[in-house]
Design an enzyme around this catalytic site. Structure first.
Site, PDB file in Angstrom:
ATOM      1  N   GLU A   1      42.395  77.209  29.895  1.00  0.00           N
ATOM      2  CA  GLU A   1      42.726  76.993  31.307  1.00  0.00           C
ATOM      3  C   GLU A   1      41.550  77.411  32.191  1.00  0.00           C
ATOM      4  OE1 GLU A   1      46.076  79.355  33.355  1.00  0.00           O
ATOM      5  OE2 GLU A   1      46.914  78.357  31.608  1.00  0.00           O
TER       6      GLU A   1
ATOM      7  N   GLY B   1      53.418  79.590  38.017  1.00  0.00           N
ATOM      8  CA  GLY B   1      54.688  80.305  37.803  1.00  0.00           C
ATOM      9  C   GLY B   1      54.885  81.453  38.779  1.00  0.00           C
ATOM     10  N   ALA B   2      53.824  82.190  39.065  1.00  0.00           N
ATOM     11  CA  ALA B   2      53.959  83.373  39.936  1.00  0.00           C
ATOM     12  C   ALA B   2      53.576  83.071  41.375  1.00  0.00           C
ATOM     13  CB  ALA B   2      53.068  84.491  39.402  1.00  0.00           C
TER      14      ALA B   2
ATOM     15  N   ASP C   1      64.830  88.096  20.736  1.00  0.00           N
ATOM     16  CA  ASP C   1      63.793  89.009  21.231  1.00  0.00           C
ATOM     17  C   ASP C   1      63.819  90.241  20.341  1.00  0.00           C
ATOM     18  OD1 ASP C   1      62.409  91.089  22.633  1.00  0.00           O
ATOM     19  OD2 ASP C   1      62.660  89.946  24.476  1.00  0.00           O
TER      20      ASP C   1
ATOM     21  N   ARG D   1      52.004  81.442  27.979  1.00  0.00           N
ATOM     22  CA  ARG D   1      50.558  81.383  27.803  1.00  0.00           C
ATOM     23  C   ARG D   1      50.206  80.151  26.970  1.00  0.00           C
ATOM     24  NH1 ARG D   1      50.351  83.974  31.499  1.00  0.00           N
ATOM     25  NH2 ARG D   1      49.408  86.013  31.876  1.00  0.00           N
TER      26      ARG D   1
ATOM     27  N   ASP E   1      53.194  75.173  32.076  1.00  0.00           N
ATOM     28  CA  ASP E   1      52.470  75.671  33.245  1.00  0.00           C
ATOM     29  C   ASP E   1      51.138  76.269  32.802  1.00  0.00           C
ATOM     30  OD1 ASP E   1      52.454  76.288  36.043  1.00  0.00           O
ATOM     31  OD2 ASP E   1      52.907  78.382  35.594  1.00  0.00           O
TER      32      ASP E   1
ATOM     33  N   HIS F   1      49.554  76.421  36.341  1.00  0.00           N
ATOM     34  CA  HIS F   1      49.757  77.878  36.223  1.00  0.00           C
ATOM     35  C   HIS F   1      50.190  78.467  37.578  1.00  0.00           C
ATOM     36  CE1 HIS F   1      48.604  81.706  33.807  1.00  0.00           C
ATOM     37  NE2 HIS F   1      49.631  81.929  34.608  1.00  0.00           N
TER      38      HIS F   1
ATOM     39  N   ILE G   1      61.784  87.930  32.595  1.00  0.00           N
ATOM     40  CA  ILE G   1      61.766  86.497  32.947  1.00  0.00           C
ATOM     41  C   ILE G   1      62.866  85.749  32.188  1.00  0.00           C
ATOM     42  CG2 ILE G   1      60.414  84.360  32.935  1.00  0.00           C
ATOM     43  CD1 ILE G   1      57.891  86.158  33.171  1.00  0.00           C
TER      44      ILE G   1
HETATM   45  O1  HPV Z   1      51.828  87.268  35.796  1.00  0.00           O
HETATM   46  C1  HPV Z   1      51.432  86.529  34.880  1.00  0.00           C
HETATM   47  O2  HPV Z   1      51.398  86.863  33.687  1.00  0.00           O
HETATM   48  C2  HPV Z   1      50.974  85.182  35.211  1.00  0.00           C
HETATM   49  O3  HPV Z   1      50.718  84.410  34.311  1.00  0.00           O
HETATM   50  C3  HPV Z   1      50.750  84.810  36.624  1.00  0.00           C
HETATM   51  O4  HPV Z   1      49.398  84.484  36.757  1.00  0.00           O
HETATM   52  P1  HPV Z   1      48.693  84.591  38.185  1.00  0.00           P
HETATM   53  O5  HPV Z   1      48.881  85.990  38.668  1.00  0.00           O
HETATM   54  O6  HPV Z   1      49.353  83.603  39.086  1.00  0.00           O
HETATM   55  O7  HPV Z   1      47.250  84.252  37.927  1.00  0.00           O
END
Ligand code: HPV
Length: 405
Positions: free
Chosen positions: A262, A287-288, A171, A233, A257, A285, A152
């Site tokens: 949560e 992001g994905a 990193d 997170r 996010d 949340h 990412i």
């Molecule tokens: O892939 C991750 O670590 C995420 O935080 C994405 O969360 P999600 O799959 O959208 O509940």
């Protein structure tokens, strides 16, 4: 084989599984007790989840379970220790939602800089106030610090550069040389990144080392007008300290996010001091949550499930845990542009692996070589570090780890 998919998931991948003769139970409303009950009543061998919690209790009370797939990146919602003790493999889908997260990061950066949420809100109220937004800085030429240069973090750096930002980062699993090859100024510590960055974005998993790392001590090192972005997170932030800093420093903004405490995806009330703070821009949340990421993750989970149904072996980009009792057999598969494997072999021996056999295949696809190193290893963490490092190396197309039993 039976697979329980307990979160929102790609329909195309579900169809493919059914076409392959796999019995699929898809119920994305499952959570807590209802998930535990279905695990017991349906007795699936494979469980697929996104952020839904998989507790030790669920694991120990589901004797059918052999393999848990995290359809995403972070595995902090799964009790991996309990899974290991019960000889259940856990694998995630690394890199498959990286672009989606990086795109969201850019959205947050631009939102903070141009105060987009306030712009929208005023217009919706029927107000015109161009003058209120004339102080926005612009991001070209400013410096972004990326904490965590994995899949990412790297996608963020590409996008940040295209906006004219200077990129630095840190990193522990990426060398200075690897970062420099990507055009990223490298620092050894997060403190050094803090001192020089105008925007800091976090891309690390939740671990004992990263929990609470966005705290008063860290913020004290940051520039007065720093923008912090957290799409990783919620527990990376010490939220109480963060709230105090937001009050004390007018120029400091936070965009995120993810939050402490949560709610599960299926709930809807969220009263939260940070989320509702006027100098915090937050998303849910998500992001994905793009169709592109859902498809990429669905295909990766599908690949692992089909492989497992045929061979009962886990062929994963990242096998997160292992059976603790015995030494395990693995293979490291590397597709590369023809450089020697000496470095890999040295690292393997250094982490205590016993190399059994090396298989080289030349000119696969006309341009790339593949090599498979078969080995015994009881230090999975070290082995994963080596494979992750290979993926960042110049000339390496892809490396992965396969559990062989
Ligand atoms: O892939 C991750 O670590 C995420 O935080 C994405 O969360 P999600 O799959 O959208 O509940």
């Amino acid at each position: 084989m039976k697979v329980l998919v307990a979160d929102l998931f790609s329909q195309a991948a579900l169809d493919e599984m059914s076409n392959a003769g796999i019995q699929v139970i898809y119920n994305h409303a499952l959570n807590g007790d209802s998930l535990k009950a279905v695990l017991q009543s349906e007795a699936p061998e494979v469980l697929v989840v996104r952020s839904t919690k998989v507790t030790g209790d669920m694991i120990t009370s589901s004797p059918s379970l052999e393999f848990i797939i995290r359809a995403g990146a972070g595995v902090d919602n799964i009790d991996c220790v309990a899974a290991s003790k019960n000889s259940i493999f856990v694998a995630n889908c690394p890199g498959k939602n990286s672009v989606a997260v990086a795109e969201l990061v850019m959205g947050h950066i631009l939102s903070v800089d141009r105060r987009l949420p306030e712009n929208y809100a005023l217009l919706k109220q029927g107000k015109w106030n161009k003058g209120a937004f004339s102080e926005c800085t612009g991001i070209k030429g400013r410096k972004i610090g990326i904490i965590g240069l994995g899949a990412i973090g790297k996608e963020v750096s590409v996008r940040a550069k295209s906006f004219g930002l200077e990129v630095c980062g840190t990193d522990p699993f990426v060398s200075a040389a690897q970062a420099h090859a990507l055009g990223i100024e490298y620092f050894n510590t997060i403190e050094e990144v803090a001192r020089v960055s105008d925007i800091i974005t976090f891309h690390v998993p939740s671990t004992p080392q990263t929990k609470g790392m966005i705290n008063s001590a860290f913020l004290a090192l940051c520039k007065e007008n720093v923008v912090i972005i957290n799409t990783s997170r919620g527990d990376l932030a010490n939220e109480a300290e963060l709230l105090r800093e937001l009050e004390a420093r007018p120029g400091f903004w936070y965009a995120c996010d993810v939050y402490l405490g949560e709610p599960a995806a299926k709930e809807c009330d969220f009263v939260h001091a940070l989320a509702q703070h006027p100098k915090v821009y937050g998303s849910h949340h998500i992001g994905a949550s793009t169709k592109q990421a859902e498809t990429a993750i669905g295909l990766e989970a599908l690949r692992m499930i089909l492989q497992y149904s045929k061979t009962r072996k886990v062929d994963a980009g990242n096998l997160v845990n292992m059976q603790t009792a015995t030494k395990a057999k693995f293979s490291v598969n590397v597709r590369h542009h023809g450089q020697a494997l000496a470095g890999l072999l040295t690292s393997l021996v250094e982490c205590g692996c016993k190399v059994q056999e090396i298989e080289n295949k030349a000119f696969k696809d006309g341009a790339a070589f593949t090599a498979t190193v078969y080995l015994d290893c009881d230090n999975l963490e070290c082995l994963q570090g080596i494979v992750a490092g290979l993926n960042g190396k110049e000339g390496v197309i892809h490396a992965n780890l396969v559990h062989l039993g």
